[in-house]
Motif scaffolding. Sequence first.
Motif, PDB file in Angstrom:
ATOM      1  N   UNK A   1      -6.119   4.109   1.086  1.00  0.00           N
ATOM      2  CA  UNK A   1      -4.731   4.099   0.518  1.00  0.00           C
ATOM      3  C   UNK A   1      -4.740   4.860  -0.800  1.00  0.00           C
ATOM      4  N   UNK A   2      -3.763   5.511  -1.356  1.00  0.00           N
ATOM      5  CA  UNK A   2      -3.461   6.049  -2.560  1.00  0.00           C
ATOM      6  C   UNK A   2      -3.527   5.376  -3.763  1.00  0.00           C
ATOM      7  N   UNK A   3      -2.924   4.003  -3.407  1.00  0.00           N
ATOM      8  CA  UNK A   3      -2.814   3.093  -4.604  1.00  0.00           C
ATOM      9  C   UNK A   3      -2.240   1.857  -3.990  1.00  0.00           C
ATOM     10  N   UNK A   4      -2.452   0.698  -4.599  1.00  0.00           N
ATOM     11  CA  UNK A   4      -1.847  -0.251  -4.304  1.00  0.00           C
ATOM     12  C   UNK A   4      -1.111  -1.125  -5.262  1.00  0.00           C
ATOM     13  N   UNK A   5      -0.233  -1.973  -5.026  1.00  0.00           N
ATOM     14  CA  UNK A   5       0.207  -3.069  -5.856  1.00  0.00           C
ATOM     15  C   UNK A   5       0.216  -4.392  -5.448  1.00  0.00           C
ATOM     16  N   UNK A   6      -0.286  -5.229  -6.237  1.00  0.00           N
ATOM     17  CA  UNK A   6      -0.407  -6.791  -5.899  1.00  0.00           C
ATOM     18  C   UNK A   6       0.652  -7.193  -6.750  1.00  0.00           C
ATOM     19  N   UNK A   7       1.458  -7.903  -6.012  1.00  0.00           N
ATOM     20  CA  UNK A   7       2.651  -8.445  -6.691  1.00  0.00           C
ATOM     21  C   UNK A   7       2.693 -10.004  -6.368  1.00  0.00           C
ATOM     22  N   UNK A   8       3.082 -10.935  -7.285  1.00  0.00           N
ATOM     23  CA  UNK A   8       3.261 -12.302  -7.041  1.00  0.00           C
ATOM     24  C   UNK A   8       4.520 -12.848  -7.588  1.00  0.00           C
TER      25      UNK A   8
ATOM     26  N   UNK B   1       0.470  -5.800 -10.477  1.00  0.00           N
ATOM     27  CA  UNK B   1      -0.569  -4.979 -10.800  1.00  0.00           C
ATOM     28  C   UNK B   1      -0.884  -3.701  -9.977  1.00  0.00           C
ATOM     29  N   UNK B   2      -1.271  -2.717 -10.569  1.00  0.00           N
ATOM     30  CA  UNK B   2      -1.502  -1.522  -9.687  1.00  0.00           C
ATOM     31  C   UNK B   2      -2.973  -0.981  -9.967  1.00  0.00           C
TER      32      UNK B   2
ATOM     33  N   UNK C   1       0.823  -1.113   0.074  1.00  0.00           N
ATOM     34  CA  UNK C   1      -0.279   0.255   0.100  1.00  0.00           C
ATOM     35  C   UNK C   1       0.891   1.203   0.052  1.00  0.00           C
ATOM     36  N   UNK C   2       0.401   2.245  -0.642  1.00  0.00           N
ATOM     37  CA  UNK C   2       1.033   3.551  -0.867  1.00  0.00           C
ATOM     38  C   UNK C   2       0.334   4.860  -0.453  1.00  0.00           C
ATOM     39  N   UNK C   3       0.957   5.664  -0.185  1.00  0.00           N
ATOM     40  CA  UNK C   3       0.295   6.912   0.398  1.00  0.00           C
ATOM     41  C   UNK C   3       0.436   8.124  -0.921  1.00  0.00           C
ATOM     42  N   UNK C   4       0.881   7.426  -1.970  1.00  0.00           N
ATOM     43  CA  UNK C   4       0.816   8.347  -3.212  1.00  0.00           C
ATOM     44  C   UNK C   4       1.001   7.464  -4.488  1.00  0.00           C
TER      45      UNK C   4
END
Lengths: 458, 376
Positions: free
Chosen positions: A271-278, A249-250, A224-227
């Motif tokens: 959250x400002x954005x998330x990344x889903x990483x596998x 994925x974003x 999770x990101x704040x920007x």
Amino acid sequence: MKDYVLRHLEEIVGPQNVRTRDEDLFLYSYDASFPEHRPEAVVFPQTTEAVSRLMALATEERIPVVPRGAGTGLSGGSVPVQGGIVLCLTKMNRILGIDAGNLVAEVEPGVVNQRLQAATAPYGLFYPPDPASMKVCTLGGNVAEDAGGPKCFKYGVTKNYILGLEVVLPDGRVIETGGNVVKNTTGYDLTRLFVGSEGTLGVVTRITVRLMPLPQSKRTMLVLFDSLDAASRTVSAIIAAGIVPSALEMMDNLLIRCAEDFVRVGLPTDAAALLLIEVDGADAGLDAEVASIEKVCRQIGVREWKVATSAKEVDQLWLARRTVIGAAGRFRPTVVLQDVTVPRAALPAMVARIVEISNKYEIPIGVLAHAGDGNLHPLILFDERNPDELRREHEIEKEIFSAALELKGTLTGEHGVGLTKLEYLPWQLNPAAIEITRGIKRLFDPHNILNPGKIVAQ
Amino acid sequence: MNTLTIQLEDALYRCNKCGFCQATCPYYLTTGEEWAVARGRLRLTRAILQGKLPLSDGAVRSMYQCFSCRACNVTCPSGVPVDEILIQARTELARQGYLPEPLAQMGRTIATTGNLTGEAADARRSWWQNLDWAPPQGGKHETVYFVGCVSSFYPQAYGLPQSMAWLMERAGTDYAVLGRDEVCCGYPLYVAGLEAEARALAQANVRTVREAGARRVMTTCPSCYRAWREFYPHLLGEELGVEVVHSTQWLAEAGLPLRPLEGKVTYHDPCDLGRGSGIYDPPREFLKSNGLHLVEMSNTRAEALCCGGGGNMESLDLAAGHAVAQLRMQQASATGAEWVVTACPQCKRTLSSVRSDIPLRVVDIVELARKLAVTD
Ligand SMILES: Cc1cc2nc3c(=O)[nH]c(=O)nc-3n(C[C@H](O)[C@H](O)[C@H](O)COP(=O)(O)OP(=O)(O)OC[C@H]3O[C@@H](n4cnc5c(N)ncnc54)[C@H](O)[C@@H]3O)c2cc1C
Ligand code: SF4
Ligand code: SF4
């Protein structure tokens, strides 16, 4: 459509497989994109022979034919803009064989992607291209659009998995391309030419696909990101560090909220954005990969970083990702999805441009991306009933395309040109390239009857 | 159909054509045709509202021929309330005289006899005629067992009320049945858009239960359950003041001990019980707590496939229902189970009608409980 042509069609596929009533024509006037146009007949073939006879008839009568799978295309590919026949392949849907020893499977074009996945899993195999629409889209449609999906960052797109095709040409001749071998340099690579040809060169009636052994293990991370900017810089940094996750994925805040509204699994809606990483592969190596991803993330600055701890949590995260496009309908009634792709280092710049454009036109744009591929899906959310919003949406499209091209990107990464990007094609291809493309089309389809008006309208 | 409410029109516009509803729609899975799936049905409704399409027979068919299974509702990422939109469309169509004849006939039959089959009300007592005991009728009782039309009028379904009454006797439940005073729950009329007719039945049943002084309505039919619990308060505009219970909830709580069963069982979620009412766990808990070996089908719980017997389809397109039942039984047999356990007389009827070489037995959970009950 002339009566004797209809009689002939009925004779080819049986009267129950020919539809001409108003409502049937209307029902095949759209796909998952915006444009609509009605055909004059809808036909459901069940054999290659029927497709071949139908194409011969269409050529003789100069009737446009538009192949169609599940109608989940996002560029208007199966919309019959010039009327004619919609050739719907959903009833040609047998899995013809799975050869586990040779890692290949043979299917008819109407087989739904997920059904192939379910059928190969017991053999410990899978078919890597996994479009978010995999539970419904057909393999014929996947071939025609060269579909991609989250796993394609590591595994490649549809074209990397098609070994051979049976194709009915516009005049009814049937050809076979490729075979079931993984290496093949006999002649031009016609298989590759058909993959991504959006149903304009031939009707695919049989597909031989390459399968892969299911990876031993995987780890799924939610970051999770704040920007939004930090999220996209993280993507570029992961790639620059030489790490190859199996998915990257974003999703921005707007889409996190839409997704959570549907799946209700506790995604952080602030959250400002998330990344889903596998990452996937042999179990032994995965922890190290996870650690190096964590390191890159922390260097940029994350709000939260975690590894999913149960299979259920992993499923929920992927459900959220796969359904978010549809879930955007909760926010505004009309969703138009773009598909621009930029070199991966340019991802932060492209994301910033999208945010600017959204602010300028005062229309919300959700940022979704197969980020690892630099493939962005800006979701433009508006109300088509409002003419002014419709006008602004069109302006937004133009600005997104020109931004992507300025950044040395492309108009479409996986959804195809179809109808919706037709007018922008000259922005990307020079006149010579367009002429060659038209020449190829003419060679296969001299009378321009197969899916006319798409990619490079004649 | 230009009088659909604005609120519903907005709901209609929430469909963004993603096509995801194809994944779970039994009608689409067995036909591959757009008219049969929610996306197509909604687009047609919208086109008719916009005046782009006339109200043709085919369009009307697309509004009615539907299993009302709500798989589309739960699959739809955009949250389109497909069932509500279609029921409102049907209500409007019925008002304008487009009700398909088989449904109009059903409406007349129910209006004159109080049940789906057209038999006399007395026949509601047939299911206990060959028993050497009779369920209590009349007088004040804590629980009314609302048997429902399918179990009352189809002899092959008599085993369900017989078993349920037997189990309640054994558990010492203070209950009674309504016999000839019970009328159709109104569910088939409500989903057909015959709201006023459904309301009249709701009023009659609620009155009868109130007169019996009951505090609880027990059901073995998920559609009756949903009618009582969800549609009645809506149709009557008031809380009923009675608790509505389905047999699976009662079984899970009653804790009746069972003898062991050889072989695996799989559980088929009835649409109105699972997706319709959110009851997924009680039947599973009951089976597992009794040591049964439960295995799940590929489509289960919220994604369970309809049995093929829902939504008035028996009178509109029988063959379509058979095709769906066939597919469901294939899914059941793929689990390696020997028993398909369900909790609905209609699911049992439909699934048992599938001819197949697979030796798979279909049973209602109540009948299974009766069969395996420890008798001393
Ligand atoms: C919510 C959502 C998410 C999506 N996610 C992704 C994603 O992650 N990745 C991705 O790549 N795409 C995605 N898509 C787009 C779409 O699902 C794909 O393009 C898919 O490949 C289309 O398959 P279809 O069966 O629906 O084809 P259709 O839409 O019916 O047709 C698409 C094109 O294929 C042609 N065609 C179909 N069958 C044949 C055939 N047998 N022979 C020749 N031509 C044929 C048609 O003429 C048309 O040009 C998404 C779509 C939606 C709605
Ligand atoms: S899933 Fe929902 S939004 Fe998507 S097509 Fe079906 S009804 Fe429409
Ligand atoms: S209610 Fe069931 S049968 Fe009807 S459209 Fe929805 S999923 Fe299909």
